[in-house]
Design a protein around this motif. Sequence first.
Motif, PDB file in Angstrom:
ATOM      1  N   GLU A  90     109.399   2.825  77.997  1.00 46.13           N
ATOM      2  CA  GLU A  90     108.487   3.395  77.016  1.00 46.13           C
ATOM      3  C   GLU A  90     107.608   4.422  77.712  1.00 46.13           C
ATOM      4  O   GLU A  90     106.850   4.076  78.602  1.00 46.13           O
ATOM      5  CB  GLU A  90     107.635   2.244  76.459  1.00 46.13           C
ATOM      6  CG  GLU A  90     106.672   2.642  75.373  1.00 46.13           C
ATOM      7  CD  GLU A  90     107.361   3.349  74.228  1.00 46.13           C
ATOM      8  OE1 GLU A  90     108.329   2.804  73.688  1.00 46.13           O
ATOM      9  OE2 GLU A  90     106.927   4.470  73.886  1.00 46.13           O
ATOM     10  N   ASN A  91     107.724   5.682  77.336  1.00 47.13           N
ATOM     11  CA  ASN A  91     106.865   6.632  78.038  1.00 47.13           C
ATOM     12  C   ASN A  91     105.712   7.163  77.196  1.00 47.13           C
ATOM     13  O   ASN A  91     105.038   8.094  77.571  1.00 47.13           O
ATOM     14  CB  ASN A  91     107.669   7.743  78.705  1.00 47.13           C
ATOM     15  CG  ASN A  91     108.392   8.614  77.709  1.00 47.13           C
ATOM     16  OD1 ASN A  91     108.235   8.419  76.506  1.00 47.13           O
ATOM     17  ND2 ASN A  91     109.161   9.561  78.201  1.00 47.13           N
ATOM     18  N   SER A  92     105.461   6.521  76.055  1.00 48.62           N
ATOM     19  CA  SER A  92     104.234   6.891  75.339  1.00 48.62           C
ATOM     20  C   SER A  92     103.123   5.919  75.740  1.00 48.62           C
ATOM     21  O   SER A  92     103.389   4.849  76.279  1.00 48.62           O
ATOM     22  CB  SER A  92     104.468   6.851  73.832  1.00 48.62           C
ATOM     23  OG  SER A  92     104.911   5.575  73.451  1.00 48.62           O
ATOM     24  N   LEU A  93     101.903   6.307  75.467  1.00 46.60           N
ATOM     25  CA  LEU A  93     100.769   5.486  75.877  1.00 46.60           C
ATOM     26  C   LEU A  93     100.554   4.308  74.928  1.00 46.60           C
ATOM     27  O   LEU A  93     100.985   4.356  73.775  1.00 46.60           O
ATOM     28  CB  LEU A  93      99.494   6.335  75.907  1.00 46.60           C
ATOM     29  CG  LEU A  93      99.311   7.304  77.071  1.00 46.60           C
ATOM     30  CD1 LEU A  93      97.993   8.041  76.929  1.00 46.60           C
ATOM     31  CD2 LEU A  93      99.362   6.574  78.415  1.00 46.60           C
ATOM     32  N   THR A  95      98.780   1.895  72.321  1.00 41.22           N
ATOM     33  CA  THR A  95      98.022   2.298  71.132  1.00 41.22           C
ATOM     34  C   THR A  95      96.721   1.508  70.999  1.00 41.22           C
ATOM     35  O   THR A  95      96.043   1.585  69.979  1.00 41.22           O
ATOM     36  CB  THR A  95      98.862   2.086  69.853  1.00 41.22           C
ATOM     37  OG1 THR A  95      99.341   0.739  69.865  1.00 41.22           O
ATOM     38  CG2 THR A  95     100.021   3.049  69.790  1.00 41.22           C
ATOM     39  N   ARG A 125      94.182  14.453  70.811  1.00 41.76           N
ATOM     40  CA  ARG A 125      94.889  13.506  69.956  1.00 41.76           C
ATOM     41  C   ARG A 125      93.929  12.671  69.110  1.00 41.76           C
ATOM     42  O   ARG A 125      94.346  11.690  68.485  1.00 41.76           O
ATOM     43  CB  ARG A 125      95.738  12.568  70.811  1.00 41.76           C
ATOM     44  CG  ARG A 125      96.914  13.268  71.461  1.00 41.76           C
ATOM     45  CD  ARG A 125      97.821  12.266  72.139  1.00 41.76           C
ATOM     46  NE  ARG A 125      98.881  12.942  72.872  1.00 41.76           N
ATOM     47  CZ  ARG A 125      99.694  12.310  73.708  1.00 41.76           C
ATOM     48  NH1 ARG A 125      99.563  11.013  73.904  1.00 41.76           N
ATOM     49  NH2 ARG A 125     100.638  12.973  74.339  1.00 41.76           N
ATOM     50  N   GLU A 213      96.482   0.655  80.380  1.00 42.16           N
ATOM     51  CA  GLU A 213      97.428   1.494  81.120  1.00 42.16           C
ATOM     52  C   GLU A 213      96.960   1.583  82.569  1.00 42.16           C
ATOM     53  O   GLU A 213      95.769   1.809  82.829  1.00 42.16           O
ATOM     54  CB  GLU A 213      97.461   2.920  80.539  1.00 42.16           C
ATOM     55  CG  GLU A 213      98.031   3.024  79.139  1.00 42.16           C
ATOM     56  CD  GLU A 213      99.556   3.027  79.121  1.00 42.16           C
ATOM     57  OE1 GLU A 213     100.169   3.107  80.214  1.00 42.16           O
ATOM     58  OE2 GLU A 213     100.127   2.948  78.013  1.00 42.16           O
ATOM     59  N   LYS A 268     105.147   9.170  82.661  1.00 42.43           N
ATOM     60  CA  LYS A 268     104.481   9.464  81.387  1.00 42.43           C
ATOM     61  C   LYS A 268     103.967  10.897  81.265  1.00 42.43           C
ATOM     62  O   LYS A 268     104.003  11.474  80.205  1.00 42.43           O
ATOM     63  CB  LYS A 268     103.344   8.469  81.155  1.00 42.43           C
ATOM     64  CG  LYS A 268     103.893   7.051  80.981  1.00 42.43           C
ATOM     65  CD  LYS A 268     102.982   6.110  80.232  1.00 42.43           C
ATOM     66  CE  LYS A 268     103.755   4.827  79.908  1.00 42.43           C
ATOM     67  NZ  LYS A 268     102.913   3.754  79.394  1.00 42.43           N
ATOM     68  N   THR A 281     103.758  16.199  78.507  1.00 39.49           N
ATOM     69  CA  THR A 281     104.530  14.991  78.314  1.00 39.49           C
ATOM     70  C   THR A 281     105.805  15.162  79.127  1.00 39.49           C
ATOM     71  O   THR A 281     106.215  16.267  79.401  1.00 39.49           O
ATOM     72  CB  THR A 281     104.883  14.840  76.819  1.00 39.49           C
ATOM     73  OG1 THR A 281     103.775  15.308  76.070  1.00 39.49           O
ATOM     74  CG2 THR A 281     105.149  13.411  76.471  1.00 39.49           C
TER      75      THR A 281
END
Lengths: 447, 306
Positions: A90-93, A95, A125, A213, A268, A281
């Motif tokens: 998973e390379n998104s942060l 939530t 964001r 994170e 990431k 990204t």
Amino acid sequence: MFESLTEKLGSALRNFRGVGQLTDANMADALKEVRTALLAADVHFKVARDFVERVQTQCVGQQVLKGVAPGQQVVKIIHDELVRLLGEGENSLSTARPLKILMVGLHGSGKTTSSAKLGKLLKKRGYRPLVAACDVYRPAAIDQLEILAKQEELAFYSDRVSKDVPAIGAAALATAQATGCDCIIFDTAGRLQIDPELIAEVKKLHAVVQPDEVLLVADGALGQEAVNVAKAFHDALALTGLVLTKMDGDARGGAALSIKSIAQVPIKFIGTGEKTADFDTFYPERLASRILGMGDVVSLVEKAQETIDHKEAEKMAEKMRKADFDLEDFLAQMQQIKKLGSMQSIVGMMPGMSGVQLPDDSEKQMARTEAIIKSMTKQERRKPDILNGSRRKRIADGSGVKIVEVNQLLKQFQQMQQMMKMMKGGGSKKMMKQLEAMQSQRGKLRF
Amino acid sequence: MFGLFKKFKDGFAKTVTAIAAKTHGLFGARIIDASSLETLEEALYTADFGVETTEEILAEIKTAYKKDATLHGQQAAAIGAAVLKRALAGAEGDLRPAASAPTVIAMIGVNGSGKTTTAAKLAWRLKQDGKTVTLAACDTFRAAAVEQLKTWAIRLDLEIVASHTGADSASVAFDAWQAAKSRGRDYLIVDTAGRLHTKSNLMEELAKIRRVLQKHDPTAPQHRWLVVDGSLGSNSIEQARVFHQSFGLTGLVVTKLDGTSRGGALVGIWRQLKLPIYFLGLGEQAEDLQPFSVDNYVKAVFGLED
């Protein structure tokens, strides 16, 4: 500079045409080249070895595709495998809100800068980030983060008296909660992974702030030790991601593959420049191409698609095909290329040219070429043949260059036209020779 | 001599990562075989020596092994050390003062390589040798870089000329030279902003610093040292090549060798560019900047005793 892997494989597989299947035996040389390419890109020895073994089992038995050179096919398999490996996970942060991010790494890897860049990105964001200065060792590290935070209008917390890092972390957290910040980025001191005291310190900070994170910030040019560094940080702090910095240099970034393979930490973000906006990204395809020295064709194509006017491009292609290409078109084409960005960044994305440096004045040269063409009348641009001595002198005066430069440009243009004619006539062999001749005098070419 | 070597080895191999340890006693009394050769290859690659040097060392050991099947680990280590020593012959830098004071040393390098820290440590070291030194804080780009060097100056009681972030770095260099000259200082150490070698506009700034210094003294800066992070891999050779092309380097300082990295890339840089190595950074303290010694380096890498 780096010879592209594609070229190297080309030579390793020279006597390979007509072979129907890839086998252990006929793959051996090619795989040795692959291994060397990976090692030269600073991929860890073991990772390179395992990777080559895995690719070998995938390649063996595959039919050589018609119309594709076996070398290219091998590169394709390797490339795909590399993309798969790099892109895993998973390379998104996370939530979580508030989102707590702990930045860790060696000295000089770029933690402070990356903290500010990440803050800026998350602000865009929709978060309200607070950056917390937890580096109490490096002289002026707190000042550096404070200045960057001010610049990006991020909330900032520091304690210039205390050396108690976990306590600073806790206070930063409390401040963030009290001021309505929903994202806290903890910038920590650079530390060696083998420094027991400093590792214990960051573990305590981790225990106190409970980050969602934990990002390892690593220099994209890191060598073989990247693996040990990542492993030790991972064991101590359970990393959730990697930030690869200084990727605007020409490092191949093999360390990222090592870290990814051994610590299984997803990449990431990528730092790509001095400005706080230079933070991207991560795209596995691009890094895979870069590690293999294949250039970043995908990015170039995307960039070209975004910026080049399609109709214009088609018109141009048609003209080239008909060998009906005049200086007017040349100028138009040059302006299209300029839209893509700096010449250097374009060249860097081209296969086999990732390490090539354009002479510093190539942009200036382009501007001069443009000036020369713009000093011509429309008629002259369409029919360069009419350019006699006095016309050339007028153009030189008008564009502020020497006549020699005008002559050079015209000569180069003539060569281009000839090539197009050959293309039209299907004289591809003759054209290759011509191309080689042009390559050999590349230094002299104006464009 | 022993004390220095110990410092070298301690700093260099805090966790006993000398090649000897990595190969699990391969360089001991054991007889070499095919599998230990592969372990050796791994150890050499993981030291960042690069393809060329690694293959050269391996080839010599293999040749010796063919001649003598009872080749012992220690003999193999000695061969490796000999090859490395030969490759590094002449690589020791010897800091000499310029004909007229101040001798100017410019620290240049990519971001985060350790220029500011090295500048401070070097100033301290020269001061211990009885020299007088002025620091010039010419990294006016990175936020708080000037403050960083100032903090060092206060901590180590060093003289510094600085302006503010965003100031013209060349004019700081110009003023610093004047200050050093009028105070009769032996050395002027110029800290510059980190820049990636691929940015030609930033490389131009370095040229400007040089031009401005040359208005005072046409030979300045007499020493133009690239500060290289020892934990980097092959890219440091590219860095050195490009900085050398555009700025004409005279030497290297390799930093951050107190970790587990063995800084093998310095061998590659020396082989390709013949830039002497002046100092190694072996720790966080001011005294951890040590002169480079081929002997000590090779011994530390191969785990040989003095």
